[in-house]
Design an enzyme around this catalytic site. Structure first.
Site, PDB file in Angstrom:
ATOM      1  N   GLU A  37       0.821  -1.207   0.000  1.00 38.05           N
ATOM      2  CA  GLU A  37       0.000   0.000   0.000  1.00 38.05           C
ATOM      3  C   GLU A  37       0.857   1.260   0.000  1.00 38.05           C
ATOM      4  O   GLU A  37       0.532   2.235  -0.665  1.00 38.05           O
ATOM      5  CB  GLU A  37      -0.963   0.004   1.188  1.00 38.05           C
ATOM      6  N   TYR A 120      -6.094   6.505   4.519  1.00 37.34           N
ATOM      7  CA  TYR A 120      -6.272   5.469   3.498  1.00 37.34           C
ATOM      8  C   TYR A 120      -5.511   4.190   3.863  1.00 37.34           C
ATOM      9  O   TYR A 120      -6.076   3.091   3.877  1.00 37.34           O
ATOM     10  CB  TYR A 120      -5.820   5.975   2.112  1.00 37.34           C
ATOM     11  N   ASP A 138      -9.595   5.585  -2.042  1.00 36.12           N
ATOM     12  CA  ASP A 138      -8.494   6.222  -2.759  1.00 36.12           C
ATOM     13  C   ASP A 138      -9.083   7.017  -3.934  1.00 36.12           C
ATOM     14  O   ASP A 138     -10.305   7.119  -4.072  1.00 36.12           O
ATOM     15  CB  ASP A 138      -7.457   5.184  -3.225  1.00 36.12           C
ATOM     16  N   CYS A 193     -13.087   2.032 -14.757  1.00 34.71           N
ATOM     17  CA  CYS A 193     -13.584   3.399 -14.629  1.00 34.71           C
ATOM     18  C   CYS A 193     -12.404   4.353 -14.466  1.00 34.71           C
ATOM     19  O   CYS A 193     -12.264   5.042 -13.459  1.00 34.71           O
ATOM     20  CB  CYS A 193     -14.527   3.481 -13.426  1.00 34.71           C
ATOM     21  N   CYS A 200     -16.898   1.889 -20.266  1.00 38.45           N
ATOM     22  CA  CYS A 200     -18.267   1.676 -19.783  1.00 38.45           C
ATOM     23  C   CYS A 200     -18.896   0.411 -20.377  1.00 38.45           C
ATOM     24  O   CYS A 200     -19.662  -0.282 -19.704  1.00 38.45           O
ATOM     25  CB  CYS A 200     -19.132   2.889 -20.089  1.00 38.45           C
ATOM     26  N   CYS A 203     -18.185  -2.543 -18.262  1.00 38.92           N
ATOM     27  CA  CYS A 203     -18.284  -2.286 -16.821  1.00 38.92           C
ATOM     28  C   CYS A 203     -19.514  -2.979 -16.230  1.00 38.92           C
ATOM     29  O   CYS A 203     -20.607  -2.904 -16.789  1.00 38.92           O
ATOM     30  CB  CYS A 203     -18.384  -0.780 -16.593  1.00 38.92           C
ATOM     31  N   CYS A 209     -24.996   3.022 -13.378  1.00 37.20           N
ATOM     32  CA  CYS A 209     -24.158   4.225 -13.278  1.00 37.20           C
ATOM     33  C   CYS A 209     -24.915   5.492 -13.680  1.00 37.20           C
ATOM     34  O   CYS A 209     -25.356   5.649 -14.830  1.00 37.20           O
ATOM     35  CB  CYS A 209     -22.929   4.040 -14.160  1.00 37.20           C
TER      36      CYS A 209
HETATM   37  S1  SF4 Z   1     -20.373   2.721 -16.449  1.00 31.56           S
HETATM   38 FE1  SF4 Z   1     -19.938   4.239 -14.850  1.00 31.56          FE
HETATM   39  S2  SF4 Z   1     -18.735   3.127 -13.334  1.00 31.56           S
HETATM   40 FE2  SF4 Z   1     -18.675   1.933 -15.208  1.00 31.56          FE
HETATM   41  S3  SF4 Z   1     -16.810   2.609 -16.284  1.00 31.56           S
HETATM   42 FE3  SF4 Z   1     -18.531   3.839 -17.073  1.00 31.56          FE
HETATM   43  S4  SF4 Z   1     -18.472   5.660 -15.795  1.00 31.56           S
HETATM   44 FE4  SF4 Z   1     -17.304   4.117 -14.713  1.00 31.56          FE
END
Ligand code: SF4
Length: 293
Positions: A37, A120, A138, A193, A200, A203, A209
């Site tokens: 870390e 953190y 973070d 992200c 996205c 994701c 989101c």
């Molecule tokens: S959908 Fe939202 S959380 Fe996922 S990568 Fe895109 S901006 Fe980031």
């Protein structure tokens, strides 16, 4: 109101897609997690990996590092950057030996009281090494929360209490599940992200989101600029420290003067190293610090 559905989704994704990083392996000690870390705070994973292996092979416990000279810690830090972290880790190892008999403490208050261990790092060690339920926040996690929950492209200025509260409500109640979710949110911010090019389409939070659903509106303020390195005092400090690291003993001032032409900047950088305890002067010669007598 607590909503751990995002955490559950991200945790499932993590189990399939997480990077195989050595400090995440089963059986890694709390000391190994703490070292990782500290190294990862300002250095990329690819550079930390070999350094972490070497460090852990040489100093597998806080006791081993505490017994070494601070100069050896600075030498081993090599070119990871921000070398004050090596000194802080050394001081941290000494405190662990003195206060906790050589074992990394598992209580958050004790971790926070260690030199060089901040909000953190203390929570990261408590969560990842001791599997406790703490929000671990973070830059990556703040960005994920800003996008998914707040619908903004990036997080605003860091405010520790608000950041911790915003992540805390996302964590499952059960400590082990919360610890898994914490590392999963971090991983999502690191590999999906990202600040500049969020993926996205790949994701797991695509449907949830808020920022993506709002059409990914741009930042209303300028994005953070990448810090320049060439020509900065940081670069000069690095060059001076490299001379001290590689020298077997104290070096004359002329050896340091040779690494950078601008005398004013060189003097400033050297003064900074002396002030930070990364170098010391003995009879007009310069060297890495030794343990106080
Ligand atoms: S959908 Fe939202 S959380 Fe996922 S990568 Fe895109 S901006 Fe980031």
């Amino acid at each position: 109101m607590r909503d751990s559905s995002l955490a559950e989704t991200v945790t499932r994704w993590y189990h399939e897609h997480a990077r195989d990083l050595p400090w995440r392996a089963t059986g890694v000690s709390a000391w190994g997690v703490l070292v990782s870390e500290v190294m990862l705070q300002q250095t990329q994973v690819s550079r930390v990996e070999p350094a972490w292996h070497q460090w852990m092979a040489r100093w597998p416990t806080p006791t081993a590092l505490a017994a070494a000279e601070p100069a050896e810690a600075i030498r081993a830090w090599g070119r990871l950057g921000y070398p004050r972290r090596a000194l802080r880790l050394h001081a941290c190892a000494q405190a662990i030996v003195e206060r906790h008999d050589g074992s990394v403490p598992d209580r958050l208050e004790d971790l926070l009281a260690l030199p060089g261990v901040g909000t953190y790092t203390a929570r990261a060690v408590a969560a990842f090494a001791f599997r406790q339920r703490h929000p671990v926040v973070d830059t990556n996690v703040r960005r994920v929360v800003a996008r998914v929950v707040d619908g903004t492209a990036d997080s605003g200025p860091s405010t520790t209490a608000a950041d911790l509260a915003a992540v805390e409500v996302l964590l499952p109640d059960e400590p082990e599940a919360a610890a898994r979710a914490s590392v999963a949110f971090m991983e999502l911010g690191a590999v999906r992200c990202t600040a500049r090019a969020p993926r996205c389409a790949d994701c797991p939070l695509w449907t949830a989101c808020a920022w993506r659903r709002a059409g990914a509106p741009a930042l209303s303020r300028p994005s953070r600029r990448t810090q320049r390195y060439a020509g900065t005092d940081r670069q000069v400090r690095g060059l001076l420290l490299a001379v001290l690291r590689e020298a077997p003993g104290p070096v004359p001032r002329s050896r340091l003067d040779a690494v950078w032409g601008d005398a004013a900047q060189r003097n400033r950088a050297l003064a900074g190293l002396l002030e930070d305890g990364l170098a010391c002067e003995v009879h007009g010669r310069y060297k890495l610090p030794s343990r106080p007598l």
